[in-house]
Scaffold this motif. Structure first.
Motif, mmCIF file in Angstrom:
data_model
loop_
_atom_site.group_PDB
_atom_site.id
_atom_site.type_symbol
_atom_site.label_atom_id
_atom_site.label_comp_id
_atom_site.label_asym_id
_atom_site.label_seq_id
_atom_site.Cartn_x
_atom_site.Cartn_y
_atom_site.Cartn_z
ATOM 1 N N TYR A 19 -68.827 -60.928 57.503
ATOM 2 C CA TYR A 19 -68.690 -61.806 56.347
ATOM 3 C C TYR A 19 -69.769 -62.875 56.420
ATOM 4 O O TYR A 19 -70.008 -63.475 57.462
ATOM 5 C CB TYR A 19 -67.311 -62.465 56.324
ATOM 6 N N LYS A 38 -62.553 -63.320 49.352
ATOM 7 C CA LYS A 38 -62.580 -62.574 50.617
ATOM 8 C C LYS A 38 -62.150 -61.117 50.377
ATOM 9 O O LYS A 38 -62.707 -60.182 50.939
ATOM 10 C CB LYS A 38 -61.639 -63.222 51.636
ATOM 11 N N SER A 69 -57.651 -66.392 48.269
ATOM 12 C CA SER A 69 -58.654 -65.628 49.035
ATOM 13 C C SER A 69 -59.198 -64.444 48.250
ATOM 14 O O SER A 69 -59.618 -63.445 48.846
ATOM 15 C CB SER A 69 -58.065 -65.109 50.358
ATOM 16 N N ASP A 80 -71.252 -63.707 50.164
ATOM 17 C CA ASP A 80 -70.294 -64.264 49.213
ATOM 18 C C ASP A 80 -70.746 -65.677 48.850
ATOM 19 O O ASP A 80 -70.785 -66.559 49.712
ATOM 20 C CB ASP A 80 -68.902 -64.280 49.861
#
Lengths: 418, 189
Positions: free
Chosen positions: A70, A48, A45, A37
């Protein structure tokens, strides 16, 4: 004598080859992919959520081993390969907005094995709420890059009816994960939505007015046209491949039976005549036959018949309660209650059968599994699972023997179509 | 003359106002046909231009006529007994026959005779979509036939199934499911 010897020699050679033939099972290695990301942190978010959705999409393809950790990065810097010693691919995305408020996603896919950037693209969508479709499109493009079978079903809509209160239900359009949701019909009891064409521009649904009434709605123009109404009940159960005929369950004399309705000639042809319950008709085998649910044995079970003839064929010989089914070609998926009385455990499992053979395959093992629906290519099944007070949307990839669950908070679903 | 003209204009305004369709957002989705090249934006159009559809006004019958009798109907409705059913069944149980007898007498009373009866079939949450709606309809039909056998005119009754959409009890237990497997009545003017 010489020819006899030659014959014996070749015969021995032939049989010895058969005897020594080995079957080598080739285990295909799936490419390992990680997702990075590169977005600035969004206050809600979103980046996310987008990351999770893209990871889930790549997993659901069943064509990748997906690293779910992540990881963040800066979009225009080079990749740190030491972080991914075993990877085949890395995909990096960056979410931003343009001057017009469109949501943009810059995406870079790096192929570590060939040391080259596989592609770099920018994706755009003009309504941030529709961000799941951005993730689905990116997953489809990455899937296409590795030459795997297409997963374009990810980009299709799901339409469902959900109860909002007693005698009230609304029609909602969503992506296949039900993350994006837009209510398109509300007010009153609106049930049994069914896509009206392969491009998902129109849908049918039943509105409870003085009589249950079937409407066709154009999703983009809002045009709503009354098609049929019936006393008692009125449901569009299936639409023919060419979109010109409907299989409907209606009850003009309060007797639920299945009819074929020709949209051009406006003629109704009665398909079933049993005095009990016949519902849930689905076209099979090039729309020549119909599979349906009937209680003609004293409990709901799956049957098939030709539209033109009267002979009825029983399709399922196990269990005592199969009250819902969906069909693709000659395959049928159905939900089976594993007990036939109210005091038994409420376990509903999904089974897959073929009308061409005795093939049967159980697809689920626990919980209440309902509303199975085939994808447009027949290779994937979407369903709703309830287990221990939790609901989930399930995806079964038939060719890969894999299933995936998305947690759901959508209320009680009445009916669903994909 | 002037009064009639005013009334006419007012009526016309009501009619046209009442029939007007609600505005619907129009936005034609564009199809993506071009090959995406590096750094060229790929427009994702799924969901673009989907509008909310509102049923046209004027399709729902005016309730003004019903309002006059609503009080009387509600009193009779509240006296009616519900008919309960076994799991996955639509035959009338022996223990429910006296309720059917009671309802037949109730609907035969002079003060009830002027009303039509909507017989509403309901189910528990365990059937699946279409089958449950059909099961509710068959329950309503069983009760309708039993009432006809007890002298209620067939034409007085309409039937509808609400499937599992109209629970009287929303807990997830057997007692609750039993309460939901029922036929009940709504009187209509």
């Amino acid at each position: 004598m010489r020819s006899v010897l030659l014959l014996i020699f070749f015969s021995v050679a032939l049989f010895s080859k058969d005897l020594t033939m080995e079957i080598i099972k080739e285990v295909e290695k799936k490419p390992l992919i990680s997702v990075e990301d590169a977005s600035a942190a969004f206050s809600d978010s979103l980046n996310k959520k987008f990351f999770k959705l893209l990871v889930a999409d790549l997993k659901v393809t069943s064509h990748f081993n997906v690293d779910e950790r992540y990881s963040s990065a800066i979009f225009d810097t080079s990749f740190d390969f030491t972080k991914y010693p075993n990877n085949d691919l890395i995909v990096r995305f960056e979410l931003t907005f343009d001057d017009f408020g469109n949501l943009l996603s810059r995406v870079k896919l790096f192929n570590i094995k060939t040391s080259e950037i596989a592609f770099q693209k920018t994706y755009k969508i003009n309504d941030i709420k529709r961000y799941p479709f951005l993730a689905h499109k990116i997953a489809c493009d990455i899937n296409d890059y590795i030459g795997a079978p297409p997963v374009d079903w990810m980009r299709r809509f799901v339409i469902f009816s959900r109860y909002t209160s007693a005698k009230n239900a609304e029609i909602v359009v969503s992506d296949y994960t039900l993350t994006y949701q837009k209510t398109v019909i509300k007010g009153g009891l609106n049930v049994f939505p069914k896509w009206g064409d392969k491009n998902q521009r129109t849908f049918y649904y039943t509105s409870y007015e003085r009589k249950p009434t079937l409407y066709r709605v154009n999703l983009y123009t809002g045009e709503r046209k009354k098609i049929l109404s019936s006393e008692g009940m009125m449901v569009c159960s299936d639409v023919s491949k060419d979109g010109k005929k409907l299989l409907v369950t209606m009850a003009p004399n309060y007797q639920p039976d299945i009819y074929v309705y020709d949209l051009k000639t406006k003629r109704l042809k009665r398909v079933t005549r049993y005095p009990g319950i016949d519902v849930n008709g689905n076209f099979i085998e090039n729309d020549k036959r119909v599979v349906f649910i009937s209680d003609r044995l004293g409990y709901p079970n799956i049957f098939a018949k030709s539209i033109e003839s009267s002979a009825v064929e029983r399709l399922v010989y196990h269990g005592k309660n199969h009250s819902s089914c969906s069909a693709f070609g000659h395959y049928i998926v159905y939900s089976s209650r594993e007990t036939d009385n109210e005091f038994g455990k409420n376990v509903f499992n999904l089974y897959l059968i073929s009308t061409k053979s005795d093939y049967i395959r159980r697809l689920t093992a626990t919980g209440v599994n309902q509303f199975p629906r085939f994808s447009v290519d027949g290779e994937t099944i979407l369903y709703i699972k309830h287990l221990k007070n939790q609901s989930a949307l399930g995806i079964i990839r038939l060719n890969y023997n894999k299933s995936y669950l998305y947690p759901l908070k959508v209320g009680k679903i009445q009916s669903i179509d994909w | 003359m002037r009064n009639s003209l005013m009334i006419g204009l007012f009526a016309a305004a009501l009619i046209f106002g009442g029939c007007a369709k609600k505005s619907v957002e129009l936005e034609t989705p564009t199809e993506q046909t071009q090959q995406v090249e590096e750094e060229q934006a790929t427009t994702v159009t799924e969901g673009e231009g989907i509008s909310e559809v509102s049923p046209e006004s004027g399709t729902i019958e005016s309730l003004s006529e019903q309002e006059k009798k609503i009080q009387k109907m509600k009193v009779i409705e509240s006296e009616a007994k519900k008919i309960y059913f076994d799991f996955d069944k639509y035959n009338i149980r022996a223990d429910q026959v006296e309720n059917v007898d009671f309802d037949a007498k109730l609907f035969s009373r002079d003060d009830a005779k002027e009303f039509k009866i909507r017989v509403e079939g309901n189910c528990d949450e365990w059937g699946t979509d279409e089958y449950n709606y059909a099961l509710g309809l068959k329950r309503a039909k069983s009760v309708r036939d039993a009432l006809v056998a007890r002298g209620i005119e067939k034409d007085r009754m309409t039937l509808i199934s609400y499937g599992e959409s109209n629970p009287v009890c929303t807990e997830h237990n057997k007692e609750c499911w039993q309460k939901n497997r029922r036929v009940e009545f709504t009187l209509l003017p």
